[in-house]
Design an enzyme around this catalytic site. Structure first.
Site, PDB file in Angstrom:
ATOM      1  N   SER A  11     -43.143  28.574 -11.253  1.00  0.00           N
ATOM      2  CA  SER A  11     -43.254  28.072 -12.636  1.00  0.00           C
ATOM      3  C   SER A  11     -43.687  26.614 -12.627  1.00  0.00           C
ATOM      4  O   SER A  11     -44.484  26.188 -13.471  1.00  0.00           O
ATOM      5  CB  SER A  11     -41.914  28.214 -13.365  1.00  0.00           C
ATOM      6  OG  SER A  11     -41.591  29.568 -13.546  1.00  0.00           O
ATOM      7  N   SER A  40     -39.230  28.103 -17.283  1.00  0.00           N
ATOM      8  CA  SER A  40     -38.323  28.853 -16.409  1.00  0.00           C
ATOM      9  C   SER A  40     -38.268  30.287 -16.896  1.00  0.00           C
ATOM     10  O   SER A  40     -37.894  30.530 -18.046  1.00  0.00           O
ATOM     11  CB  SER A  40     -36.919  28.237 -16.429  1.00  0.00           C
ATOM     12  OG  SER A  40     -35.976  29.107 -15.845  1.00  0.00           O
ATOM     13  N   GLY A  41     -38.629  31.224 -16.037  1.00  0.00           N
ATOM     14  CA  GLY A  41     -38.579  32.631 -16.429  1.00  0.00           C
ATOM     15  C   GLY A  41     -37.184  33.052 -16.853  1.00  0.00           C
ATOM     16  O   GLY A  41     -37.000  33.654 -17.905  1.00  0.00           O
ATOM     17  N   SER A  42     -36.191  32.707 -16.059  1.00  0.00           N
ATOM     18  CA  SER A  42     -34.807  33.087 -16.361  1.00  0.00           C
ATOM     19  C   SER A  42     -34.217  32.249 -17.475  1.00  0.00           C
ATOM     20  O   SER A  42     -33.259  32.643 -18.124  1.00  0.00           O
ATOM     21  CB  SER A  42     -33.931  32.938 -15.115  1.00  0.00           C
ATOM     22  OG  SER A  42     -33.766  31.564 -14.792  1.00  0.00           O
ATOM     23  N   GLY A  43     -34.777  31.055 -17.683  1.00  0.00           N
ATOM     24  CA  GLY A  43     -34.220  30.133 -18.666  1.00  0.00           C
ATOM     25  C   GLY A  43     -32.903  29.536 -18.212  1.00  0.00           C
ATOM     26  O   GLY A  43     -32.217  28.870 -18.980  1.00  0.00           O
ATOM     27  N   THR A  89     -32.656  28.116 -14.780  1.00  0.00           N
ATOM     28  CA  THR A  89     -32.865  27.306 -13.581  1.00  0.00           C
ATOM     29  C   THR A  89     -32.153  25.969 -13.783  1.00  0.00           C
ATOM     30  O   THR A  89     -32.481  25.229 -14.720  1.00  0.00           O
ATOM     31  CB  THR A  89     -34.372  27.102 -13.327  1.00  0.00           C
ATOM     32  OG1 THR A  89     -35.018  28.376 -13.332  1.00  0.00           O
ATOM     33  CG2 THR A  89     -34.618  26.386 -12.013  1.00  0.00           C
ATOM     34  N   GLU A 120     -45.010  34.486 -14.282  1.00  0.00           N
ATOM     35  CA  GLU A 120     -45.810  33.342 -13.828  1.00  0.00           C
ATOM     36  C   GLU A 120     -47.290  33.550 -14.116  1.00  0.00           C
ATOM     37  O   GLU A 120     -47.973  32.622 -14.578  1.00  0.00           O
ATOM     38  CB  GLU A 120     -45.551  33.115 -12.335  1.00  0.00           C
ATOM     39  CG  GLU A 120     -44.107  32.731 -12.071  1.00  0.00           C
ATOM     40  CD  GLU A 120     -43.512  33.341 -10.805  1.00  0.00           C
ATOM     41  OE1 GLU A 120     -42.315  33.120 -10.567  1.00  0.00           O
ATOM     42  OE2 GLU A 120     -44.226  34.049 -10.067  1.00  0.00           O
TER      43      GLU A 120
END
Length: 190
Positions: A51, A90-93, A95, A155
């Site tokens: 990311s 952040s994909g997970s939100g 990080t 991503e």
């Protein structure tokens, strides 16, 4: 080793997954995101891992368009102020470092723009505006399933979305002139 004839079907699958993710991003959120970038004195970008690499790509294009941009953590990054914007990805939100950077920016009154796959995540809650990409997170599911490892689809979709936003920020009637301007700002120490 994969049979080369299997490559094109895999490529089509990846393209289809990205299409499905990007078609679900809210157009109004993209418009607000772009308006915030245009109204900010400077733009700071941050993300970890892949990311972070995508944010560096976006930072380069924004700089080439004439925006004043900084990648958080670089030795020359100045202090952020309330007249600036932070893009946190952040994909997970979740990080930890990305969320900490967003919290620090919020503490000085900065508008935080998030790019994430996780509605309701810590980063999404911190953000003034989120672009939500319904792709799988590192070890989880997304609205759009993927055959790719981890957060790869997130991503890829983020990179494509950022490239599309770069085009949207160019004046429509001056594409050739804009490309000349981009070339003038392109790195020449390479």
């Amino acid at each position: 080793v994969m049979d080369p004839s299997a490559l094109l079907p895999r490529l089509r699958q990846i393209i289809e997954e990205n299409r499905q993710v990007l078609e679900r991003v809210q157009e109004d959120a993209i418009r607000q995101f772009l308006a915030t970038l245009q109204g900010s004195r400077r733009i700071f970008l941050f993300g970890e891992g892949r990311s972070g690499l995508v944010m560096r790509c976006f930072a380069m294009r924004l700089m080439q368009l004439g925006f004043t941009v900084h990648v958080v953590g670089e030795a020359t990054t100045p202090a952020i102020t309330a007249s600036d914007a932070l893009i946190a990805c952040s994909g997970s939100g979740e990080t930890p470092v990305t969320c900490l950077v967003a919290e620090q920016a919020k503490a000085v009154g900065v508008r935080v723009l998030a790019i994430t796959a996780a509605p309701g995540s810590r980063l999404d809650r911190l953000a003034d505006l989120s672009l939500l990409l319904p792709a799988p997170q590192k070890r989880g599911a997304g609205t759009v399933p993927s055959v790719q490892y981890g957060a790869t689809l997130f991503e890829q979709s983020t990179l494509l979305l950022c490239d599309a936003m770069t085009l949207a920020l160019m004046p429509e009637d001056a594409a050739d002139a804009t490309f000349v301007s981009l070339d003038a700002r392109h790195a020449n120490l390479e």
